[in-house]
Motif scaffolding. Sequence first.
Motif, PDB file in Angstrom:
ATOM      1  N   ALA A  62       0.810  -1.223   0.000  1.00  0.00           N
ATOM      2  CA  ALA A  62       0.000   0.000   0.000  1.00  0.00           C
ATOM      3  C   ALA A  62       0.843   1.272   0.000  1.00  0.00           C
ATOM      4  CB  ALA A  62      -0.948   0.002   1.193  1.00  0.00           C
ATOM      5  N   SER A  63       1.998   1.253   0.653  1.00  0.00           N
ATOM      6  CA  SER A  63       2.813   2.467   0.751  1.00  0.00           C
ATOM      7  C   SER A  63       3.939   2.508  -0.280  1.00  0.00           C
ATOM      8  CB  SER A  63       3.414   2.582   2.158  1.00  0.00           C
ATOM      9  OG  SER A  63       4.285   1.487   2.425  1.00  0.00           O
ATOM     10  N   TYR A  64       4.006   1.512  -1.173  1.00  0.00           N
ATOM     11  CA  TYR A  64       5.070   1.464  -2.163  1.00  0.00           C
ATOM     12  C   TYR A  64       4.677   2.270  -3.405  1.00  0.00           C
ATOM     13  CZ  TYR A  64       7.144  -2.486   0.423  1.00  0.00           C
ATOM     14  OH  TYR A  64       7.710  -3.294   1.371  1.00  0.00           O
ATOM     15  N   ALA A  65       5.675   2.596  -4.215  1.00  0.00           N
ATOM     16  CA  ALA A  65       5.452   3.241  -5.509  1.00  0.00           C
ATOM     17  C   ALA A  65       6.233   2.472  -6.566  1.00  0.00           C
ATOM     18  CB  ALA A  65       5.900   4.699  -5.469  1.00  0.00           C
ATOM     19  N   PHE A  66       5.667   2.376  -7.749  1.00  0.00           N
ATOM     20  CA  PHE A  66       6.282   1.623  -8.839  1.00  0.00           C
ATOM     21  C   PHE A  66       6.258   2.441 -10.124  1.00  0.00           C
ATOM     22  CE2 PHE A  66       4.941  -1.580  -5.868  1.00  0.00           C
ATOM     23  CZ  PHE A  66       5.875  -2.605  -5.965  1.00  0.00           C
ATOM     24  N   ALA A  73      -7.983   1.332 -12.812  1.00  0.00           N
ATOM     25  CA  ALA A  73      -9.418   1.211 -13.005  1.00  0.00           C
ATOM     26  C   ALA A  73     -10.005   0.060 -12.202  1.00  0.00           C
ATOM     27  CB  ALA A  73      -9.735   1.025 -14.490  1.00  0.00           C
ATOM     28  N   ASN A  74      -9.140  -0.869 -11.830  1.00  0.00           N
ATOM     29  CA  ASN A  74      -9.573  -2.018 -11.040  1.00  0.00           C
ATOM     30  C   ASN A  74      -9.230  -1.848  -9.560  1.00  0.00           C
ATOM     31  OD1 ASN A  74     -10.705  -4.349 -12.829  1.00  0.00           O
ATOM     32  ND2 ASN A  74      -9.080  -3.416 -14.024  1.00  0.00           N
ATOM     33  N   TYR A  75      -9.208  -0.599  -9.130  1.00  0.00           N
ATOM     34  CA  TYR A  75      -9.098  -0.249  -7.717  1.00  0.00           C
ATOM     35  C   TYR A  75      -7.770  -0.667  -7.082  1.00  0.00           C
ATOM     36  CZ  TYR A  75     -13.952   1.043  -8.182  1.00  0.00           C
ATOM     37  OH  TYR A  75     -15.114   1.645  -8.598  1.00  0.00           O
ATOM     38  N   VAL A  76      -6.705  -0.626  -7.861  1.00  0.00           N
ATOM     39  CA  VAL A  76      -5.360  -0.734  -7.302  1.00  0.00           C
ATOM     40  C   VAL A  76      -4.992   0.646  -6.778  1.00  0.00           C
ATOM     41  CG1 VAL A  76      -2.925  -0.960  -7.910  1.00  0.00           C
ATOM     42  CG2 VAL A  76      -4.568  -2.680  -8.683  1.00  0.00           C
ATOM     43  N   GLU A  77      -4.597   0.728  -5.524  1.00  0.00           N
ATOM     44  CA  GLU A  77      -4.338   2.016  -4.894  1.00  0.00           C
ATOM     45  C   GLU A  77      -2.845   2.292  -4.695  1.00  0.00           C
ATOM     46  OE1 GLU A  77      -6.744   2.097  -1.376  1.00  0.00           O
ATOM     47  OE2 GLU A  77      -8.574   2.477  -2.524  1.00  0.00           O
ATOM     48  N   ARG A 108       8.083  -6.204 -23.504  1.00  0.00           N
ATOM     49  CA  ARG A 108       7.712  -6.557 -22.143  1.00  0.00           C
ATOM     50  C   ARG A 108       7.288  -5.309 -21.376  1.00  0.00           C
ATOM     51  NH1 ARG A 108      12.993  -5.356 -22.619  1.00  0.00           N
ATOM     52  NH2 ARG A 108      14.243  -4.729 -20.820  1.00  0.00           N
ATOM     53  N   VAL A 109       6.741  -5.531 -20.197  1.00  0.00           N
ATOM     54  CA  VAL A 109       6.425  -4.442 -19.278  1.00  0.00           C
ATOM     55  C   VAL A 109       7.199  -4.702 -17.992  1.00  0.00           C
ATOM     56  CG1 VAL A 109       4.622  -3.279 -17.957  1.00  0.00           C
ATOM     57  CG2 VAL A 109       4.147  -4.094 -20.272  1.00  0.00           C
ATOM     58  N   THR A 110       7.957  -3.727 -17.542  1.00  0.00           N
ATOM     59  CA  THR A 110       8.777  -3.861 -16.343  1.00  0.00           C
ATOM     60  C   THR A 110       8.139  -3.091 -15.193  1.00  0.00           C
ATOM     61  OG1 THR A 110      10.809  -4.051 -17.654  1.00  0.00           O
ATOM     62  CG2 THR A 110      11.058  -3.455 -15.344  1.00  0.00           C
ATOM     63  N   PHE A 111       8.049  -3.758 -14.048  1.00  0.00           N
ATOM     64  CA  PHE A 111       7.538  -3.118 -12.837  1.00  0.00           C
ATOM     65  C   PHE A 111       8.728  -2.882 -11.909  1.00  0.00           C
ATOM     66  CE2 PHE A 111       4.047  -5.355 -14.746  1.00  0.00           C
ATOM     67  CZ  PHE A 111       2.979  -4.483 -14.610  1.00  0.00           C
ATOM     68  N   LEU A 112       9.027  -1.607 -11.705  1.00  0.00           N
ATOM     69  CA  LEU A 112      10.207  -1.211 -10.938  1.00  0.00           C
ATOM     70  C   LEU A 112       9.766  -0.566  -9.632  1.00  0.00           C
ATOM     71  CD1 LEU A 112      13.320  -0.681 -10.768  1.00  0.00           C
ATOM     72  CD2 LEU A 112      12.839   1.543 -11.838  1.00  0.00           C
ATOM     73  N   ARG A 113      10.096  -1.215  -8.509  1.00  0.00           N
ATOM     74  CA  ARG A 113       9.825  -0.581  -7.227  1.00  0.00           C
ATOM     75  C   ARG A 113      10.726   0.632  -7.077  1.00  0.00           C
ATOM     76  NH1 ARG A 113      10.767  -3.076  -1.102  1.00  0.00           N
ATOM     77  NH2 ARG A 113      10.415  -1.095  -0.014  1.00  0.00           N
ATOM     78  N   LEU A 114      10.117   1.771  -6.733  1.00  0.00           N
ATOM     79  CA  LEU A 114      10.850   3.024  -6.647  1.00  0.00           C
ATOM     80  C   LEU A 114      11.301   3.303  -5.220  1.00  0.00           C
ATOM     81  CD1 LEU A 114       8.481   5.190  -8.861  1.00  0.00           C
ATOM     82  CD2 LEU A 114      10.778   4.401  -9.497  1.00  0.00           C
ATOM     83  N   PRO A 115      12.451   3.954  -5.078  1.00  0.00           N
ATOM     84  CA  PRO A 115      12.852   4.399  -3.735  1.00  0.00           C
ATOM     85  C   PRO A 115      11.912   5.499  -3.254  1.00  0.00           C
ATOM     86  CG  PRO A 115      14.345   5.269  -5.389  1.00  0.00           C
ATOM     87  CD  PRO A 115      13.439   4.319  -6.105  1.00  0.00           C
ATOM     88  N   LEU A 128      13.076   8.727 -11.526  1.00  0.00           N
ATOM     89  CA  LEU A 128      12.042   8.961 -12.523  1.00  0.00           C
ATOM     90  C   LEU A 128      12.516   9.922 -13.620  1.00  0.00           C
ATOM     91  CD1 LEU A 128       8.816   9.143 -10.338  1.00  0.00           C
ATOM     92  CD2 LEU A 128       9.439   7.366 -11.993  1.00  0.00           C
ATOM     93  N   ALA A 129      13.325  10.906 -13.243  1.00  0.00           N
ATOM     94  CA  ALA A 129      13.849  11.848 -14.244  1.00  0.00           C
ATOM     95  C   ALA A 129      14.746  11.128 -15.241  1.00  0.00           C
ATOM     96  CB  ALA A 129      14.604  12.978 -13.548  1.00  0.00           C
ATOM     97  N   THR A 130      15.607  10.237 -14.748  1.00  0.00           N
ATOM     98  CA  THR A 130      16.464   9.461 -15.634  1.00  0.00           C
ATOM     99  C   THR A 130      15.651   8.510 -16.495  1.00  0.00           C
ATOM    100  OG1 THR A 130      18.416   9.627 -14.229  1.00  0.00           O
ATOM    101  CG2 THR A 130      18.315   7.744 -15.694  1.00  0.00           C
ATOM    102  N   ALA A 131      14.657   7.864 -15.902  1.00  0.00           N
ATOM    103  CA  ALA A 131      13.787   6.960 -16.663  1.00  0.00           C
ATOM    104  C   ALA A 131      13.073   7.709 -17.785  1.00  0.00           C
ATOM    105  CB  ALA A 131      12.774   6.303 -15.736  1.00  0.00           C
TER     106      ALA A 131
END
Length: 239
Positions: A149-153, A185-189, A215-222, A229-232
């Motif tokens: 819940a408190s993570y960002a990707f 849209a599927n209530y992922v918060e 592919r789609v990459t899911f990267l956990r962010l600090p 994010l700026a570099t990405a």
Amino acid sequence: MRAIVLAALIALPAAAQESEIFIPGQTTAPVIDAAPANALANCLANPSAATCTGAGAAPEGRTFENAGGGSDITFETLILDLNADTVTASPAPPPETPDYAAPVSTRATVALPSVAITIEFDFDSDRIRYDQTPKIASLIEAFRDPALASYAFAVIGHTDASGSDAYNCDLSRRRAASVTGTLLANYVEVSLTPVGFGEHVLKNTYDPNAPENRRVTFLRLPVDASAVLATAASVCGGY
């Protein structure tokens, strides 16, 4: 499995859960982050060969198994040079376990483990194919795990090298946005930021047109994610 549509789904969001330990003499009990209960959520939060092996399994079968019998979910390390604004991918784990809570220097080179998932789209389209619904359903359940819940990707779209740089960058952005929008849209918060890498961060550098590059990459962010994010964003910043 509950029905999943690729536009929107009315469902109750999972409530966040926290574990507490009370120590006599303290006026406030410290909060201890719970470990993810969902296997794919654990893979997303702590990517490694061990946590991601079999993480796509679902009650009705392996939703992330490809036609060749292998898995469509793997982990890879993204190496971000925050000073030069470049990104490369490596199958090797990062040399150190990331400290996601530590400040990030803009002059640093950061190695972050990530989860690469093959999500297929209609040809020349950002529309997720209908037969990918089980994968999306598994991702929805994973991101609903209260431990995330408190993570960002960052949700990063990739293409192979068969088109022009400009076209592939645009297509990868739209596909990342399509996956992100479907999850939200599927209530992922969980906080999700779509990013496009086009053909610039290949998984298979020996064959730039290989399907595993799509592919789609899911990267956990600090916690301090601005430089990452700026570099990405700079990878396809010219297109």
